[in-house]
Scaffold this motif. Structure first.
Motif, PDB file in Angstrom:
ATOM      1  N   PRO A 692      67.741  41.672  16.331  1.00  0.00           N
ATOM      2  CA  PRO A 692      68.473  40.719  15.474  1.00  0.00           C
ATOM      3  C   PRO A 692      69.244  41.415  14.360  1.00  0.00           C
ATOM      4  O   PRO A 692      68.790  42.390  13.764  1.00  0.00           O
ATOM      5  N   SER A 693      70.432  40.888  14.091  1.00  0.00           N
ATOM      6  CA  SER A 693      71.251  41.380  12.983  1.00  0.00           C
ATOM      7  C   SER A 693      70.572  41.076  11.653  1.00  0.00           C
ATOM      8  O   SER A 693      70.078  39.963  11.435  1.00  0.00           O
ATOM      9  N   LYS A 694      70.571  42.055  10.745  1.00  0.00           N
ATOM     10  CA  LYS A 694      70.010  41.841   9.410  1.00  0.00           C
ATOM     11  C   LYS A 694      70.821  40.795   8.637  1.00  0.00           C
ATOM     12  O   LYS A 694      70.268  39.988   7.882  1.00  0.00           O
ATOM     13  N   LEU A 695      72.128  40.831   8.846  1.00  0.00           N
ATOM     14  CA  LEU A 695      72.983  39.851   8.161  1.00  0.00           C
ATOM     15  C   LEU A 695      72.668  38.444   8.648  1.00  0.00           C
ATOM     16  O   LEU A 695      72.582  37.500   7.844  1.00  0.00           O
ATOM     17  N   LEU A 696      72.505  38.291   9.967  1.00  0.00           N
ATOM     18  CA  LEU A 696      72.158  36.976  10.511  1.00  0.00           C
ATOM     19  C   LEU A 696      70.826  36.499   9.925  1.00  0.00           C
ATOM     20  O   LEU A 696      70.685  35.326   9.552  1.00  0.00           O
ATOM     21  N   ALA A 697      69.856  37.400   9.838  1.00  0.00           N
ATOM     22  CA  ALA A 697      68.552  37.031   9.265  1.00  0.00           C
ATOM     23  C   ALA A 697      68.720  36.527   7.834  1.00  0.00           C
ATOM     24  O   ALA A 697      68.134  35.510   7.445  1.00  0.00           O
ATOM     25  N   ARG A 698      69.547  37.239   7.061  1.00  0.00           N
ATOM     26  CA  ARG A 698      69.775  36.845   5.661  1.00  0.00           C
ATOM     27  C   ARG A 698      70.497  35.504   5.573  1.00  0.00           C
ATOM     28  O   ARG A 698      70.111  34.622   4.801  1.00  0.00           O
TER      29      ARG A 698
END
Length: 719
Positions: A692-698
């Motif tokens: 998973p993308s860290k940006l998506l998680a944020r």
């Protein structure tokens, strides 16, 4: 607002909201007040309405389509005073009269225009229909057939055609305001009753016409609902009295405005404009950088791509030198260009004179030295890093110091290519999509040393040659193909696990993609992907064989390689994932031999097959690609989600009524997207694209709409 003056008994009303005189609340109110004033002024004998500056009016203010309710008066409220006036009202049209602008003109008794003016109803392109009488008044003026053509297509109609159709009463060549005043004076005393469109009847075109048009529109605008609603509204003009037809038009308009498609299409409308506003990491941007003039250009490589790029340049009036190392290949490329020009003339996309003018500015050569004086060169040889570096090293010595050197690479690092030159600031990627003359996307790629001036030049060139340019940073495969990789990889995994290639394609086409993944592969040529994979593996020191199942711990599927090694190259060989009967044919038929090959492949590797739903097909392919899109944003390869959406809309045909993959993720709610991606990551640990993308998680924690993502990205540069 609307300005008012009385000039010798003629009320001259000026729509004043430059540059396009959008019909905002202030303009509508001003127009209504001006028409009242003209009606009450006994000295006024006639009325002329025109737009300030170069345009009559480009239509409604699209920003008012959003959440806030539009304020009265509506366009119909303001213009009813023109419709009901006993004094002749003349619309004097310069520039554009589009959408609501044309509706204002249709409420007038007469319409005159300049030779270069354009009229039309483009509302369908933002997911709605003309909502201020356009679908009721135009058929009363030019008939049902022509109205259907104009309104369902949204096309612009030039002055000469508008005159023939009866939209314009006269084309004038002098000052449009003075011509409007003189024309208005000439019709004073003539009863305007016959000119009032609401009083006219629409000739009954018959139900068969609409049945045929519904079939045509469904086929041509597959998946779009607005063109079908346009047809319903036009049919109401034929079947209902004017006032009832207006009510039906308003009802249909309101249904469309509140639809998901309208929201997506309006997002796309603005996204295209937002993506044109670029910024480099240095801070230089589209507002501060000026492009260099491109008076002449060169193209290296006369293959399908090079010929297509040359065609884009010469049809935009740019003298171009086409260079190929082999005379036979060069002649073949010129024949391709000439054939495409003849085709454009046959399709009435240009005149024979325009085609002759284009070919007259094409020069050919088998010598790179003939590029010594051009302003910009686009290299379009095949995807081989060593070859491209060799060419750029030669160009650096041959071309004048200000010449910009562009590479039409789909995946290779711009910085590595630039290292072959002493002008790294003038090296840039210009990635065209096949067929280059047709596809609108131009993915411009900057390297760490590419100057703002160079970026400004290729972005301006893109617009000049009628492309949609989007700026991206250099990385492996950039944005388009980098996102395409997990999308295509999941398609192969789905086939391994039980879906047929034909089920995958059907799911994608039902979603709204113009063509499924496997049909696209056949069209491009399976051997192209085969060579790209081999080249990419070679750069990484990896040897790929048909038996390769894992690379550095990551799962791969090389079913496509198996087909290539069996001679199945796609349309060019008459068979690929599909059977085409013979080379060059386009009609695709599912092929049992391919299914047998897949079965054999799965038995060899003991892959258990299962039934896979169309929903799983869509989720796995789209979410894999969307996750990669967030990683691209996270890395700063593009600065905003709109860039990604425009790339997928114009590069791969993602349906505008779905707004692009990032917009689609926004509509799905990011917390749901993130949850599903985490689940896939758990289920498929050997597929790195599911990390998973860290940006998506944020972002999934914030519930921010897509319009706010960029500000969060900028405020959290280290994620």
């Amino acid at each position: 607002m609307a300005n008012y003056r009385n000039k010798g008994g003629v009320a001259v009303i000026e729509l004043n909201n430059p540059p396009v005189n959008a019909l905002s609340f202030e303009v509508r109110s001003g127009l209504m007040n001006a028409l009242k004033r003209a009606h009450d002024d006994k000295d006024v004998k006639c009325i002329v309405i025109h737009g300030k500056g170069k345009n009559f009016s480009a239509g409604a203010d699209i920003k008012e389509f959003g959440g806030t309710k539009q304020q009265k008066p509506w366009i119909t409220d303001a213009c009813r005073l023109a419709d009901e006036s006993s004094k002749p009202v003349v619309a004097a049209i310069a520039g554009t009269a589009l959408g609501g602008g044309l509706e204002v003109a249709l409420f007038c008794h007469y319409r005159i225009g300049t030779p270069s003016c354009r009229v039309g109803f483009p509302e369908v392109q933002i997911g709605v229909l003309p909502g201020a009488g356009g679908t009721q008044r135009l058929p009363r003026l030019i008939g049902v057939k022509h109205s259907i053509d104009m309104i369902t297509s949204g096309r612009h109609v030039m002055a000469e055609e508008a005159l023939k159709l009866g939209i314009l009463d006269k084309i004038v060549t002098d000052d449009i305001i003075e011509e409007g005043i003189q024309f208005a004076k000439s019709v004073v005393g003539i009863d305007v009753g016959g000119r009032i469109l609401r009083n006219r009847k629409v000739e009954d075109a018959g139900s068969k016409v609409f049945d045929d048009e519904i079939s045509r529109v469904k086929k041509k605008y597959k998946g779009y609902i607005a063109p079908l609603f346009c047809l319903k509204a036009i049919q109401a003009s034929m079947q209902l009295p004017y006032d009832a037809g207006m009510e039906q038009e308003l009802k249909l308009f309101q249904q469309l405005v509140s639809s998901g498609q309208a929201k997506a299409q309006q997002y796309t409308f603005f996204a295209e404009r937002i993506s044109a506003r670029w910024q480099l990491p240095s801070g230089a941007n589209s507002q501060t950088a000026s492009p260099l003039p491109v008076k002449t250009a060169g193209v290296i490589g006369a293959g399908t791509m090079g010929a297509g790029i040359a065609l884009c340049l010469i049809t935009s009036g740019i003298p171009t030198v086409l260079v190929e190392q082999d005379q036979k290949f060069l002649e073949k490329g010129v024949k391709t260009v000439e054939g495409d020009l003849r085709g454009s003339v046959a399709l009435k996309k240009m005149t024979a004179e325009q085609a002759n003018k284009a070919i007259s500015v094409l020069k050919t050569s088998v010598n790179l030295e003939d590029l010594h004086d051009v302003d910009l060169v686009i290299e379009a040889v095949y995807e081989n890093l060593a070859l491209k570096k060799e060419i750029f090293a030669k160009l650096d010595k041959i071309c004048k110091s200000k010449t910009i050197l562009c590479t039409n690479t789909s995946s290779l690092d711009i910085d590595t290519i630039a290292e072959a030159t002493k002008r790294r600031d003038k090296v840039v990627g210009t990635h065209f999509f096949a067929p280059a003359y047709i596809m609108k996307l131009q993915e411009n790629v900057y390297g760490k040393d590419t100057s703002a001036e160079t970026v400004a030049t290729v972005m301006a060139l893109g617009k000049r040659i009628r492309k949609v340019p989007v700026l991206v940073g250099t990385c492996d495969s950039f944005v388009a193909n980098r996102m395409l990789h997990p999308y295509a990889t999941e398609a192969l995994f789905l086939v391994e696990e039980g879906a047929s290639p034909y089920e995958v394609d059907q799911a994608l086409e039902d979603f709204g993609m113009p063509m499924g993944m496997f049909r696209v592969s056949d069209l491009s040529g399976l051997d192209i992907g085969y060579k790209v994979r081999k080249e990419a593996a070679k750069r990484r020191g990896i040897e790929l064989t048909s038996d390769t199942r894992f690379v550095n711990g990551e799962r791969v599927c090389l079913l496509a390689n198996v087909l290539v090694e069996k001679g199945r190259l796609g349309i060019k060989s008459g068979k690929g994932w599909y059977n085409y009967g013979s080379p060059g044919k386009r009609e695709a038929t599912p092929d049992p031999e391919v299914l047998d090959t897949i079965e054999e492949y799965c038995r060899k590797y003991d892959i258990k097959k299962r039934k896979i739903s169309s929903q799983e097909i869509l989720e796995r392919m789209q979410l894999a690609m969307i996750n990669e899109g967030f990683k691209i944003l996270e890395e700063g390869i593009v600065s905003k989600p709109e860039d990604i959406d425009i790339i997928w809309i114009y590069g791969f045909g993602w349906p505008k009524y779905m707004g692009g993959p990032m917009f689609y993720a926004n509509e799905m709610k990011l917390k749901n997207v993130y949850r599903k991606i985490r689940d896939f990551h758990q289920n498929y640990p050997f597929s790195i694209h599911w990390t998973p993308s860290k940006l998506l998680a944020r972002l999934s924690e914030t519930d921010l709409p897509i319009s706010k993502w960029t500000s969060l990205i900028n405020s959290n540069s280290k994620l």
